[in-house]
Write a protein that holds these residues in place. Structure first.
Motif, PDB file in Angstrom:
ATOM      1  N   ARG A 181       0.829  -1.208   0.000  1.00 31.08           N
ATOM      2  CA  ARG A 181       0.000   0.000   0.000  1.00 31.08           C
ATOM      3  C   ARG A 181       0.868   1.264   0.000  1.00 31.08           C
ATOM      4  O   ARG A 181       0.492   2.284   0.560  1.00 31.08           O
ATOM      5  CB  ARG A 181      -0.914   0.023   1.229  1.00 31.08           C
ATOM      6  CG  ARG A 181      -1.955  -1.065   1.251  1.00 31.08           C
ATOM      7  CD  ARG A 181      -3.024  -0.754   2.251  1.00 31.08           C
ATOM      8  NE  ARG A 181      -4.028  -1.778   2.337  1.00 31.08           N
ATOM      9  CZ  ARG A 181      -5.154  -1.653   3.032  1.00 31.08           C
ATOM     10  NH1 ARG A 181      -5.387  -0.555   3.724  1.00 31.08           N
ATOM     11  NH2 ARG A 181      -6.028  -2.632   3.058  1.00 31.08           N
TER      12      ARG A 181
ATOM     13  N   ASN B  62     -11.754  -1.952  -1.679  1.00 33.19           N
ATOM     14  CA  ASN B  62     -10.536  -2.786  -1.554  1.00 33.19           C
ATOM     15  C   ASN B  62     -10.541  -4.018  -2.448  1.00 33.19           C
ATOM     16  O   ASN B  62      -9.605  -4.819  -2.382  1.00 33.19           O
ATOM     17  CB  ASN B  62     -10.280  -3.217  -0.115  1.00 33.19           C
ATOM     18  CG  ASN B  62      -9.830  -2.067   0.765  1.00 33.19           C
ATOM     19  OD1 ASN B  62      -9.839  -0.919   0.334  1.00 33.19           O
ATOM     20  ND2 ASN B  62      -9.439  -2.370   1.994  1.00 33.19           N
TER      21      ASN B  62
ATOM     22  N   GLY C  92     -14.914  -7.512   6.228  1.00 33.31           N
ATOM     23  CA  GLY C  92     -14.308  -6.494   7.063  1.00 33.31           C
ATOM     24  C   GLY C  92     -14.275  -6.946   8.515  1.00 33.31           C
ATOM     25  O   GLY C  92     -14.718  -8.048   8.867  1.00 33.31           O
TER      26      GLY C  92
ATOM     27  N   ARG D  95     -13.503   3.766  -3.385  1.00 32.42           N
ATOM     28  CA  ARG D  95     -12.095   3.415  -3.335  1.00 32.42           C
ATOM     29  C   ARG D  95     -11.717   2.693  -2.039  1.00 32.42           C
ATOM     30  O   ARG D  95     -10.588   2.265  -1.882  1.00 32.42           O
ATOM     31  CB  ARG D  95     -11.235   4.671  -3.520  1.00 32.42           C
ATOM     32  CG  ARG D  95     -11.391   5.730  -2.483  1.00 32.42           C
ATOM     33  CD  ARG D  95     -10.500   6.910  -2.822  1.00 32.42           C
ATOM     34  NE  ARG D  95     -10.618   7.279  -4.227  1.00 32.42           N
ATOM     35  CZ  ARG D  95     -10.460   8.507  -4.700  1.00 32.42           C
ATOM     36  NH1 ARG D  95     -10.181   9.490  -3.874  1.00 32.42           N
ATOM     37  NH2 ARG D  95     -10.572   8.764  -5.979  1.00 32.42           N
ATOM     38  N   ASN D  96     -12.683   2.581  -1.091  1.00 32.97           N
ATOM     39  CA  ASN D  96     -12.465   1.784   0.119  1.00 32.97           C
ATOM     40  C   ASN D  96     -13.059   0.379   0.007  1.00 32.97           C
ATOM     41  O   ASN D  96     -13.080  -0.358   0.991  1.00 32.97           O
ATOM     42  CB  ASN D  96     -13.045   2.496   1.349  1.00 32.97           C
ATOM     43  CG  ASN D  96     -12.236   3.713   1.743  1.00 32.97           C
ATOM     44  OD1 ASN D  96     -11.007   3.656   1.733  1.00 32.97           O
ATOM     45  ND2 ASN D  96     -12.901   4.807   2.074  1.00 32.97           N
TER      46      ASN D  96
ATOM     47  N   ILE E 104     -19.950   3.271   2.009  1.00 30.62           N
ATOM     48  CA  ILE E 104     -18.489   3.332   1.940  1.00 30.62           C
ATOM     49  C   ILE E 104     -18.067   3.848   0.580  1.00 30.62           C
ATOM     50  O   ILE E 104     -18.648   3.475  -0.448  1.00 30.62           O
ATOM     51  CB  ILE E 104     -17.885   1.927   2.209  1.00 30.62           C
ATOM     52  CG1 ILE E 104     -18.144   1.523   3.658  1.00 30.62           C
ATOM     53  CG2 ILE E 104     -16.400   1.905   1.911  1.00 30.62           C
ATOM     54  CD1 ILE E 104     -17.613   0.149   4.006  1.00 30.62           C
ATOM     55  N   ASP E 105     -17.043   4.752   0.591  1.00 28.68           N
ATOM     56  CA  ASP E 105     -16.525   5.272  -0.662  1.00 28.68           C
ATOM     57  C   ASP E 105     -16.012   4.124  -1.529  1.00 28.68           C
ATOM     58  O   ASP E 105     -15.439   3.152  -1.024  1.00 28.68           O
ATOM     59  CB  ASP E 105     -15.397   6.274  -0.390  1.00 28.68           C
ATOM     60  CG  ASP E 105     -14.975   6.994  -1.654  1.00 28.68           C
ATOM     61  OD1 ASP E 105     -14.132   6.433  -2.384  1.00 28.68           O
ATOM     62  OD2 ASP E 105     -15.493   8.091  -1.902  1.00 28.68           O
TER      63      ASP E 105
ATOM     64  N   PRO F 115     -11.963  -5.747   2.920  1.00 26.71           N
ATOM     65  CA  PRO F 115     -12.249  -4.382   3.388  1.00 26.71           C
ATOM     66  C   PRO F 115     -11.555  -4.095   4.730  1.00 26.71           C
ATOM     67  O   PRO F 115     -11.426  -4.961   5.587  1.00 26.71           O
ATOM     68  CB  PRO F 115     -13.762  -4.362   3.519  1.00 26.71           C
ATOM     69  CG  PRO F 115     -14.255  -5.427   2.598  1.00 26.71           C
ATOM     70  CD  PRO F 115     -13.216  -6.508   2.631  1.00 26.71           C
ATOM     71  N   ASP F 116     -11.123  -2.849   4.879  1.00 27.84           N
ATOM     72  CA  ASP F 116     -10.484  -2.411   6.128  1.00 27.84           C
ATOM     73  C   ASP F 116     -11.500  -1.986   7.169  1.00 27.84           C
ATOM     74  O   ASP F 116     -11.274  -2.130   8.372  1.00 27.84           O
ATOM     75  CB  ASP F 116      -9.547  -1.222   5.853  1.00 27.84           C
ATOM     76  CG  ASP F 116      -8.406  -1.616   4.945  1.00 27.84           C
ATOM     77  OD1 ASP F 116      -7.934  -2.753   5.048  1.00 27.84           O
ATOM     78  OD2 ASP F 116      -7.982  -0.765   4.127  1.00 27.84           O
ATOM     79  N   ASN F 117     -12.618  -1.441   6.732  1.00 28.72           N
ATOM     80  CA  ASN F 117     -13.590  -0.862   7.668  1.00 28.72           C
ATOM     81  C   ASN F 117     -14.993  -1.259   7.276  1.00 28.72           C
ATOM     82  O   ASN F 117     -15.268  -1.585   6.117  1.00 28.72           O
ATOM     83  CB  ASN F 117     -13.483   0.671   7.673  1.00 28.72           C
ATOM     84  CG  ASN F 117     -12.102   1.146   8.064  1.00 28.72           C
ATOM     85  OD1 ASN F 117     -11.657   0.902   9.171  1.00 28.72           O
ATOM     86  ND2 ASN F 117     -11.429   1.831   7.145  1.00 28.72           N
TER      87      ASN F 117
ATOM     88  N   TRP G  87      -4.425   3.165  -1.813  1.00 26.76           N
ATOM     89  CA  TRP G  87      -5.551   2.281  -1.523  1.00 26.76           C
ATOM     90  C   TRP G  87      -5.382   0.977  -2.316  1.00 26.76           C
ATOM     91  O   TRP G  87      -4.848   0.994  -3.439  1.00 26.76           O
ATOM     92  CB  TRP G  87      -6.869   2.945  -1.935  1.00 26.76           C
ATOM     93  CG  TRP G  87      -7.347   4.008  -1.008  1.00 26.76           C
ATOM     94  CD1 TRP G  87      -7.986   3.855   0.161  1.00 26.76           C
ATOM     95  CD2 TRP G  87      -7.236   5.419  -1.235  1.00 26.76           C
ATOM     96  NE1 TRP G  87      -8.281   5.068   0.719  1.00 26.76           N
ATOM     97  CE2 TRP G  87      -7.831   6.066  -0.120  1.00 26.76           C
ATOM     98  CE3 TRP G  87      -6.685   6.209  -2.248  1.00 26.76           C
ATOM     99  CZ2 TRP G  87      -7.905   7.441   0.003  1.00 26.76           C
ATOM    100  CZ3 TRP G  87      -6.745   7.585  -2.128  1.00 26.76           C
ATOM    101  CH2 TRP G  87      -7.354   8.186  -1.012  1.00 26.76           C
TER     102      TRP G  87
END
Length: 1249
Positions: free
Chosen positions: A616, A731, A785, A728-729, A725-726, A701-703, A667
């Motif tokens: 990353r 993942n 996530g 670009r998140n 979630i946006d 996903p991170d979140n 990202w």
């Protein structure tokens, strides 16, 4: 010794004293190119006049005995020149010539003058063959000039056939040898007119060589780059010999492709910035006035992309002899010891020799009193009159000889002071002060200086006594000011003079020019403020750029001088440099420098490279662009998502301006391109070119989504919401939301699970307002996530079922109650309890119990935990009903049982209006309207009044009758004062709020004074200032035409409040007598003369025709009838008498009156309308302002006789809303200025014959 005396002093003192000869004009060396060039001259001064003789090559030479020479001789001068017409006869005159000038005090010797003849004939045009040179593109070449051989130094110009100079550059250079050098050729160099022009300044000759044809053929292959090579000089080392003071040029001409750059360095030291310059595109290093310190090794370095080449120069500097110390001519007394110091330097070191009157010491008898020291000084002991002579000191080496004449004059003379007494010398602080005391005598007089200080002057290290008697004070200060005395001892007494020293403040620059950085095209302003001593007079400001004086521009306004400012417009690259401000006064100068640097936005970075890729993270590096003289402050790294190009370029990171790389966080599962922008003080650069594409791998996903909540609106449903979630998140690919829910109580550990791609998620059939645990988790193809934490949400609400119970209230006062109720059962709310709503409805006043109209409702909202409430702002003496309901987000529940209550009596509000009326100068009548909110049973009024301009006691009047609305004060008022009136209503609860008015009584009217006149041809304009607070009065104007013998004529009545009146119908060019009458008494009269030349003939007009007069008469008669009808209607049409109207209560439907206005009625029908006579004026246009204007705006004079009873009714004050129209416009009781009733038109009268 003559150098010791100023010219005017010397002539005044020594006219009768003999003087030794002094060479004033030396013979000059000459190269003879023609017979006119052979001229040799010598000039000298002395008393008696000197006699001249010559030597040639050390032998006596008498030009007068040579028949080929012509001699011209005058007092103090001698010259000879040739009479020959051919150059061949001049060769025998080549040699070294010396001039001797002699009188009885000695012989002066001149410098050697060398006469040479040029062995060659002057250069001439030679027949030459045409030269045709061919070469290939990329090759180097030399076009030779080959100037004719001559002792004269030629100047070479390479030009074309149109006499334009060949364009020189780093690639095309003209050498010192006259040749044209090409570092490499291009096809554009082909031409047939390369012409070498040779110029000889001495003979004023220009020779044009045959044109050279150069043909450059294109290369058949790609032109290859070439390393630099020396074209001139050849080899790697050269040696130059130079003499001190000469100008020397070192030259490096190189070939190569691309064109090499040339730089210079000194191998054994630093280049002299003051004596060296680079010329011919850095191909030459020029030494001006070369010195011994410039000797050493120098290197030129030629470089291009293919390599470099160097050439080393050894510069050897020698020197012809030059003086380091010369002997001084002087007067000596017999018996003194004379020391003549003579020192010279040179390379090689010169030899010192002495002659006396031109005769070497070796050829003169030896004298023990005469000796020469090893250092070359000549010492004469115990001199006598016979030692008077001219002594020559010679210094010689292989490069030449120099000679100096020194006069030794042995004589006895008494001392004298030649400087005037009482001179004042002015200097500024820090300067070197010089006080003069020129003396004369033999032996040399001894000079002593004194000033007022007790200590010796010479004890101060700053003070120096000069050999000529002057006093020098270095770094002078204000403490040095004062009187100084110069003493010289004489045989009989002491001679002295006094000098005054004045020290002024030095000129100081307070605000020097600053270092400016300016963008191209902008304006630069340098400011130079200085502090100058007033005694120094006006200052001169001089500006320089790179030490070159600047002049104000006359055409392009490039440079403008405005006071202390230098303004430079449209700044460009040529304007960069050092700017110097010089403040110049008559005694000193101060200077300061400032620099101008061109700055601009930086160029974009380039050569972006991606290195060290990680999961990353990646490192981006770049090469900075040109910062254009403004340091880069920071770099902005931007990225573009290749999968979402519609979002454009976005900022990713900022780094300091001294960094050239950045570690970038990334990202997962994105495709990146990067670019960099540089920022300096001027602005942003253009973006760099984008980098190559960099892709990051997918990850889980991170979140999880944030703000998970329930937004249930409908009963029996659970609506689960969250923030998306946006993208670009995500993942990774195939991104979804995993939704989990279960009841918070009694449903067990099992979760209901479903998935969706976007909120909301709706669950049906879950009951009303039930609590649930809910979770939302992010999931993609790579995994889930982190485990989310549950939140509590509720299903949809419904309206409350029950009303609050045990509602009670307590009366606090006439406007406030306190309410209480029992808390509601939360189960019956069926949702989140938001609070309680209290509904208050005023049903009417207690004064009118039968009236049940709703006069106002109020809703009071409380919080959910409130069980009591104090409510204020109720109306006293009123009936109210109230109810309480509970509410949630879905709505309100049923209301509680209605409670009725009554508020007690309160104090009344202010009366609705208060109007002041002044029947006389000491009386005041008040009219008012009862309060709109009595808040109880009105029992009367309270009136208070006092003077407004002092602290007089408050007067109080109590009115017991609540029906009274009019009061005339019984106590007389002061006619000169203003009063404040406070009126308030009263109930059983107390006195209410007051209404306040300020007013004063109205004074008796007076006719106007200070009437101004403005006379025209047919009219005269009259104006005056209306008197404040005075009643209006009427007056008339009588006027008499003195020219036609007519009778006095009278105008209509004029109201004093009008301020303006126009008397019309006058005859042009006539004399009139005006008389102003009030109450049959003349209060002012004057004479006027109308403009114009008088009426000669009255033209026939339709206004004088009989039919027109008849029509106008009929209209006037009809108007009179209608006006009479209006008056009859007014006097008889009311429902009650004027007296009833004055004493009765006010009509409830009357219009409200304006506040703060009162006064008397003007005789104006519009202002006399009352509520009892509306019909005629409302329905008929005959009662309009235009038709009822009695102020004279009509062109016809109309008089109405009104009987006294009717007039008295009009003059009495009226009640009700129309009272406002009765106020005079200029009344001091009316704070609002109203325009006169004339509607802006002046009163006028027209005379109809």
């Amino acid at each position: 010794f003559m150098s010791l005396l100023p010219g005017h002093c010397f002539m005044a003192v020594m006219d009768s004293i003999k003087r030794p000869p002094v060479i004033t004009t030396q013979p000059e060396s000459v190269t003879v190119f023609s017979v006119e060039d052979l001229v040799m001259s010598c000039e000298a001064s002395g008393n008696p006049p000197p006699i001249f003789r010559w030597t040639k090559d050390g032998e006596e030479f008498n030009p007068g005995s040579d028949p080929e020479l012509k001699v011209t001789e005058d007092t103090g001068s001698f010259a000879f020149y040739t009479l020959s017409n051919t150059m061949d006869t001049l060769k025998r005159y080549q040699g070294k010539y010396v001039c001797y000038a002699s009188n009885e005090l000695g012989t002066a010797v001149s410098n050697e003058a060398i006469l040479t003849t040029d062995g060659n004939t002057p250069p001439t045009q030679q027949k030459e063959k045409k030269v045709n040179v061919k070469s290939e593109q990329g090759s180097s070449i030399v076009l030779k000039c080959n100037p004719p051989q001559s002792s004269m130094e030629p100047i070479i110009h390479w030009m074309d056939s149109t006499l334009h100079h060949i364009q020189l550059s780093k690639r095309v250079v003209a050498g010192k040898d006259g040749n044209l050098y090409f570092a490499h050729l291009t096809t554009k160099d082909s031409r047939n007119d390369y012409t070498c022009n040779v110029q000889y300044l001495t003979t004023r000759t220009i020779l044009t060589k045959e044109p050279i044809i150069l043909t450059v053929s294109p290369s058949n292959s790609v032109v290859r780059s070439k390393r630099p090579q020396m074209m001139r000089p050849t080899g790697s080392h050269s040696t130059y010999h130079a003499l001190r003071g000469q100008t020397v040029e070192l030259e490096c001409i190189v070939q190569g492709l691309p064109t090499p750059d040339v730089s210079w360095l000194r191998k054994d030291g630093e280049l002299s910035e003051s004596r060296t310059t680079k010329e011919m595109f850095d191909r030459r290093l020029r030494f001006s006035n070369i010195s011994e310190s410039d000797g050493g090794e120098y290197q030129c370095i030629a470089t291009n992309s293919q390599g470099k080449v160097t050439h080393t120069f050894t510069v050897i500097v020698e020197a012809a002899p030059y003086w380091t110390k010369e002997p001084v001519s002087q007067l000596y007394a017999p018996g003194e010891t004379v020391r003549l110091d003579c020192q010279a330097d040179g390379i090689p070191s010169p030899a010192i020799s002495w002659t006396i009157n031109g005769i070497p010491l070796s050829a003169i008898d030896k004298d023990p009193r005469r000796s020469v020291t090893p250092s070359g000084s000549l010492i004469l002991n115990d001199v006598n009159f016979g030692d008077t002579a001219i002594y020559q000191c010679r210094a010689s080496n292989k490069h030449g000889t120099i000679l100096t004449n020194t006069n030794v004059y042995v004589i006895n003379l008494p001392p004298q002071i030649l400087t005037e007494d009482g001179n004042t010398y002015t200097f500024t602080e820090g300067q070197k002060a010089l006080l003069e005391c020129e003396t004369f005598g033999s032996p040399k007089p001894k000079v002593i200086w004194e000033n007022g200080n007790a200590s010796s002057l010479l004890a101060d290290p700053r003070v120096n006594l000069l050999t000529n008697g002057g006093l020098e004070i270095s770094n002078v200060t204000h403490n040095d000011e004062g009187s100084y005395t110069c003493f010289v001892q004489n045989t009989n007494n002491n001679l002295s003079i006094t000098a005054e020293l004045e020290v002024l403040n030095r000129t100081v620059i307070l605000s020097p020019p600053q270092a400016l950085k300016v963008q191209p095209g902008n304006t630069a302003i340098f400011t130079c403020l200085a502090q100058v001593d007033p005694k120094l007079g006006p200052q001169l400001i001089l500006w320089r750029k790179n030490n070159q004086k600047l002049f104000e521009s006359e055409t392009d306004e490039k440079y403008t001088f405005e006071g202390p400012d230098l303004i430079i417009t449209n700044v460009g690259p040529d304007d960069e440099g050092v700017y110097t401000c010089e403040i110049i006064t008559k005694l000193d100068m101060a200077s300061a420098n400032g620099t101008l640097t061109l700055c601009d936005r930086p160029d974009p970075p380039f050569q972006l490279q991606i290195t060290d890729p990680k999961r990353r993270e990646v490192t981006l590096s770049w090469t900075p662009g040109d910062d254009h003289n403004s340091d880069v402050l920071e770099y902005v790294v931007e990225f573009e998502d290749q999968g979402s190009k519609e979002r454009g370029w976005e900022e990713l990171k900022r780094v300091r301006g001294d960094k050239e790389r950045a570690s970038l966080p990334l990202w997962p599962y994105m495709s990146y391109r990067f670019r960099v922008i540089a920022i300096n003080d001027v602005g942003k650069s253009d973006p760099s070119k984008p980098s190559e594409i960099h892709n990051t791998p997918a990850e889980a996903p991170d979140n999880n989504p944030e703000d998970v909540r329930s937004e249930s609106a409908d009963p029996d449903t659970l609506v689960i919401m969250w923030e998306e979630i946006d993208k670009r998140n995500f993942n990774g690919p195939n991104f979804i939301y995993r939704v989990l829910w279960r009841r918070a109580v009694g449903s067990g550990p099992d979760w209901h699970i479903n998935v969706t791609t976007a909120p909301p998620f709706i669950v049906s059939g879950v009951g009303n307002f039930s609590a649930f645990e809910i979770k939302v988790q992010a999931v993609n193809e790579k995994g889930q996530g982190p485990e989310p934490d549950p939140v509590i949400g509720y299903s949809g609400e419904d309206v409350p079922l029950e009303a609050p119970m045990d509602v009670g209230l307590v009366l606090v006062n006439s406007t406030t109650i306190k309410m209480t109720w029992a808390p509601i059962d939360k189960q019956t709310v069926r949702g989140h309890l938001l609070g309680y709503k209290i509904y208050l409805n005023r049903t009417g006043s207690r004064a009118h119990p039968r009236a049940k109209e709703s006069e106002g409702s109020m809703v009071v909202v409380t919080g959910p935990n409130v069980e009591k409430k104090v409510i204020s702002g109720l109306r006293p003496f009123s009936h109210y009903e109230l109810a309480v309901a509970v509410f949630n987000s879905k709505g309100e529940g049923p209301g509680s049982e209605t409670l009725s209550f009554r508020t007690p009596e309160g104090v009344p509000g202010p009366p609705m209006s208060l109007v002041l009326d002044s029947p006389s100068e000491t009386e005041m009548t008040l009219h008012w309207t009862p309060p709109s909110q009595p808040n109880g049973i009105l029992i009367g009024y309270l009136l208070q009044y006092q003077r407004s301009d002092d602290d007089s006691p408050m007067q109080v009047v109590t009115i017991e009758d609540p029906t009274v609305t009019r009061l005339t004060l019984g106590t007389p008022l002061d006619r000169h004062s203003h009063y404040r009136f406070y009126l308030r209503g009263r109930t059983a609860a107390g006195d209410g709020e007051p209404i306040m008015r300020v007013g004063a009584t109205t004074l008796d009217g007076e006719p106007p004074a200070n009437i101004s006149l403005s006379v025209g041809e047919n009219s005269v304009n009259l104006s005056w200032v209306t008197k404040k607070r005075h009643r209006n009065v009427s007056f008339q104007i009588l006027y008499l035409n003195k020219n036609d013998g007519s009778k006095w004529k009278r105008t209509e009545k004029v109201n004093s409040s009008q301020s303006f009146y126009q008397l019309q119908g006058l005859t042009p060019g006539s004399h009139y007598r005006l008389r102003f009458i009030h109450k049959n008494t003349t209060f002012w009269e004057t004479d006027i003369e109308t403009e114009g030349t008088g009426v000669k003939e009255v033209q026939t007009s339709f206004a004088t025709q009989g039919w027109f007069i008849g029509v106008v008469s009929a209209i006037v008669l009809l108007l009179l009838i209608l006006l009479i009808l209006c008056f009859i209607k007014r006097s008889k049409g009311g429902k009650y008498s004027v007296k009833d109207k004055e004493e009765g209560p006010m009509d409830s439907e009357a219009r409200p009156m304006k506040d703060e206005t009162f006064g008397e009625y003007r005789f104006d029908l519009e202002e006399k309308r009352t509520a009892s006579q509306p019909s005629l004026c409302e329905e008929s246009k005959l009662c309009s302002e235009d038709n009822l204007d009695f102020n004279g705006s009509s062109a016809i004079t109309t008089e109405l006789n009104i009987d006294e009873s009717l007039a008295s009714q009009f003059s009495r004050p009226s009640e009700g809303p129309e009272v406002l129209h009765g106020l005079p416009d200029n009344s001091p009781l009316n704070p609002t200025t109203v325009s006169p009733a004339t509607n802006g038109m002046p009163n006028s009268v027209t005379i109809l014959d």
